[in-house]
Design a protein around this motif. Structure first.
Motif, mmCIF file in Angstrom:
data_model
loop_
_atom_site.group_PDB
_atom_site.id
_atom_site.type_symbol
_atom_site.label_atom_id
_atom_site.label_comp_id
_atom_site.label_asym_id
_atom_site.label_seq_id
_atom_site.Cartn_x
_atom_site.Cartn_y
_atom_site.Cartn_z
ATOM 1 N N LEU A 1 0.827 -1.207 0.000
ATOM 2 C CA LEU A 1 0.000 0.000 0.000
ATOM 3 C C LEU A 1 0.861 1.257 0.000
ATOM 4 O O LEU A 1 0.551 2.229 -0.709
ATOM 5 C CB LEU A 1 -0.935 -0.005 1.209
ATOM 6 C CG LEU A 1 -2.062 -1.044 1.165
ATOM 7 C CD1 LEU A 1 -2.815 -1.065 2.485
ATOM 8 C CD2 LEU A 1 -3.022 -0.757 0.001
ATOM 9 N N HIS A 2 1.920 1.246 0.786
ATOM 10 C CA HIS A 2 2.795 2.418 0.830
ATOM 11 C C HIS A 2 3.382 2.695 -0.556
ATOM 12 O O HIS A 2 3.399 3.847 -1.026
ATOM 13 C CB HIS A 2 3.907 2.203 1.854
ATOM 14 C CG HIS A 2 4.791 3.391 2.023
ATOM 15 N ND1 HIS A 2 5.933 3.577 1.268
ATOM 16 C CD2 HIS A 2 4.697 4.472 2.843
ATOM 17 C CE1 HIS A 2 6.506 4.705 1.620
ATOM 18 N NE2 HIS A 2 5.784 5.276 2.577
ATOM 19 N N GLN A 3 3.847 1.646 -1.221
ATOM 20 C CA GLN A 3 4.449 1.830 -2.541
ATOM 21 C C GLN A 3 3.421 2.356 -3.544
ATOM 22 O O GLN A 3 3.662 3.351 -4.243
ATOM 23 C CB GLN A 3 5.034 0.514 -3.047
ATOM 24 C CG GLN A 3 5.653 0.630 -4.433
ATOM 25 C CD GLN A 3 6.241 -0.684 -4.926
ATOM 26 O OE1 GLN A 3 6.176 -1.700 -4.250
ATOM 27 N NE2 GLN A 3 6.817 -0.670 -6.107
ATOM 28 N N ARG A 4 2.264 1.693 -3.608
ATOM 29 C CA ARG A 4 1.259 2.071 -4.602
ATOM 30 C C ARG A 4 0.715 3.482 -4.355
ATOM 31 O O ARG A 4 0.589 4.288 -5.291
ATOM 32 C CB ARG A 4 0.101 1.080 -4.595
ATOM 33 C CG ARG A 4 0.375 -0.194 -5.378
ATOM 34 C CD ARG A 4 -0.835 -1.103 -5.344
ATOM 35 N NE ARG A 4 -0.631 -2.235 -6.232
ATOM 36 C CZ ARG A 4 -1.261 -2.398 -7.392
ATOM 37 N NH1 ARG A 4 -2.119 -1.492 -7.813
ATOM 38 N NH2 ARG A 4 -1.028 -3.461 -8.145
ATOM 39 N N LEU A 5 0.393 3.767 -3.126
ATOM 40 C CA LEU A 5 -0.290 5.024 -2.837
ATOM 41 C C LEU A 5 0.660 6.213 -2.885
ATOM 42 O O LEU A 5 0.321 7.265 -3.443
ATOM 43 C CB LEU A 5 -0.988 4.938 -1.478
ATOM 44 C CG LEU A 5 -2.131 3.914 -1.416
ATOM 45 C CD1 LEU A 5 -2.669 3.809 0.003
ATOM 46 C CD2 LEU A 5 -3.254 4.278 -2.380
ATOM 47 N N THR A 6 1.847 6.062 -2.309
ATOM 48 C CA THR A 6 2.757 7.213 -2.300
ATOM 49 C C THR A 6 3.406 7.443 -3.660
ATOM 50 O O THR A 6 3.800 8.566 -3.976
ATOM 51 C CB THR A 6 3.831 7.062 -1.214
ATOM 52 O OG1 THR A 6 4.602 5.876 -1.455
ATOM 53 C CG2 THR A 6 3.199 6.994 0.166
ATOM 54 N N GLU A 7 3.522 6.411 -4.485
ATOM 55 C CA GLU A 7 3.987 6.631 -5.855
ATOM 56 C C GLU A 7 2.939 7.395 -6.668
ATOM 57 O O GLU A 7 3.279 8.245 -7.493
ATOM 58 C CB GLU A 7 4.317 5.303 -6.532
ATOM 59 C CG GLU A 7 5.640 4.697 -6.078
ATOM 60 C CD GLU A 7 5.999 3.435 -6.851
ATOM 61 O OE1 GLU A 7 5.176 3.001 -7.701
ATOM 62 O OE2 GLU A 7 7.082 2.877 -6.600
ATOM 63 N N ALA A 8 1.668 7.100 -6.405
ATOM 64 C CA ALA A 8 0.599 7.785 -7.132
ATOM 65 C C ALA A 8 0.387 9.209 -6.630
ATOM 66 O O ALA A 8 0.008 10.097 -7.406
ATOM 67 C CB ALA A 8 -0.703 6.994 -7.003
ATOM 68 N N ARG A 9 0.626 9.430 -5.334
ATOM 69 C CA ARG A 9 0.428 10.749 -4.730
ATOM 70 C C ARG A 9 1.638 11.074 -3.843
ATOM 71 O O ARG A 9 1.560 11.058 -2.607
ATOM 72 C CB ARG A 9 -0.836 10.768 -3.871
ATOM 73 C CG ARG A 9 -2.133 10.402 -4.578
ATOM 74 C CD ARG A 9 -2.646 11.525 -5.453
ATOM 75 N NE ARG A 9 -4.014 11.261 -5.884
ATOM 76 C CZ ARG A 9 -4.342 10.588 -6.987
ATOM 77 N NH1 ARG A 9 -3.367 10.115 -7.785
ATOM 78 N NH2 ARG A 9 -5.604 10.380 -7.309
ATOM 79 N N PRO A 10 2.793 11.368 -4.449
ATOM 80 C CA PRO A 10 4.013 11.576 -3.652
ATOM 81 C C PRO A 10 3.935 12.781 -2.717
ATOM 82 O O PRO A 10 4.710 12.866 -1.766
ATOM 83 C CB PRO A 10 5.101 11.758 -4.722
ATOM 84 C CG PRO A 10 4.370 12.168 -5.950
ATOM 85 C CD PRO A 10 3.045 11.479 -5.887
ATOM 86 N N GLU A 11 3.014 13.685 -2.981
ATOM 87 C CA GLU A 11 2.889 14.874 -2.138
ATOM 88 C C GLU A 11 2.063 14.621 -0.878
ATOM 89 O O GLU A 11 1.994 15.481 0.004
ATOM 90 C CB GLU A 11 2.264 16.017 -2.953
ATOM 91 C CG GLU A 11 0.798 15.850 -3.301
ATOM 92 C CD GLU A 11 0.539 14.990 -4.546
ATOM 93 O OE1 GLU A 11 -0.574 15.090 -5.100
ATOM 94 O OE2 GLU A 11 1.433 14.215 -4.940
#
Length: 270
Positions: free
Chosen positions: A55-65
């Motif tokens: 989840l961390h990889q998918r979500l923060t890659e999609a919304r790095p801000e």
């Protein structure tokens, strides 16, 4: 660049929750090794950690801000400066998960300025996905959901742990409601939102990752959800806990809130 609207964020959460469900289901059953986290913070399995990484990889890659708050990730102050923050419980109901039951969930939310704007609670083994975006209503498997209109404590079906029934928590007699329980706090909130139960009550300090998604799903379904004193829930706090949770249709919420003993009811020393 303007931030994505809540509906766009919701679509991202749904996609990530389904991926988490696929991964967690590979571990499901009585095989995961259950460990107790230090400091009485509860159990964890290798599946919790694997889902957290996904989840961390998918979500923060999609919304790095966006900032990040998860039960299974070391917390830090950086999220407090972010406009939007992911609040995630990779597996809510870890003991049930490790016991091979199907009553565990993934709980994913996005918070802006203390309020949840998009939320998903997914129970993969039950094929139930609850979802809501701010102003967009709440759904179960895409169908709209609403709480019950039950207005009396008597015979209400309330999701609560056994200690809630102790007399010290109530101004008068303990209300004559039917007490029920489910292992996942996120699922309990969702069950009230869909009208399967009339109310949900926990009097203990509650971690934000357990309740953030459910809070929006309840509100968008038409329920009222507050802390145990009737105060609005605010998220992305420096210490990520709130003062218990009371959720029900508006009428029953008022009844239960009036019946609960509050700090000002305590005897005063003279």
């Amino acid at each position: 660049m303007p931030a994505p609207d809540p509906a766009e964020d919701l679509a991202l959460l749904v996609e990530a929750a389904r991926a988490a469900g696929e991964l967690a289901s590979q571990y499901a059953g009585p095989t995961p090794v259950l460990h107790e986290k230090p400091g009485g913070q509860g159990p964890v399995t290798e599946a919790d950690l694997a889902v957290d990484r996904l989840l961390h990889q998918r979500l923060t890659e999609a919304r790095p801000e966006y900032g990040w708050l998860s039960e299974e990730t070391l917390d830090g102050p950086g999220r407090l400066a972010r406009r939007r923050v992911f609040i995630v419980d990779p597996i809510d109901g870890t003991r049930a998960f490790a016991d091979g039951l199907d009553s565990w969930a993934h709980s994913l939310a996005i918070v802006e300025a203390g309020a949840v704007i998009a939320a998903v609670i997914y129970l993969p083994l039950k094929s139930k996905i609850y979802a809501a975006s701010l102003g967009g209503g709440a759904t179960l498997n895409v169908a709209p959901i609403h709480p019950t209109a039950h207005a009396a404590a008597e015979c209400a079906r309330v999701l609560a742990a056994r200690p809630v029934m102790e007399a010290m928590h109530w101004r008068g007699e303990v209300p004559a409601f039917e007490r029920h329980h489910r292992p996942s706090l996120a699922w309990r909130l969702s069950l009230v939102a869909e009208g399967a139960f009339d109310a949900m009550l926990t009097l203990r300090p509650s971690w934000e990752w357990d309740i953030a998604a459910g809070a929006l799903i309840l509100a968008e379904a038409g329920a009222r959800v507050t802390d145990r004193q009737g105060k609005p829930l605010k998220f992305n706090n420096p210490h990520p806990q709130v003062n218990g949770v009371l959720a029900a249709g508006p009428a029953l919420h008022r009844v239960l809130l009036r019946a609960l003993r509050q700090p000002e009811d305590a005897p005063r020393l003279v």
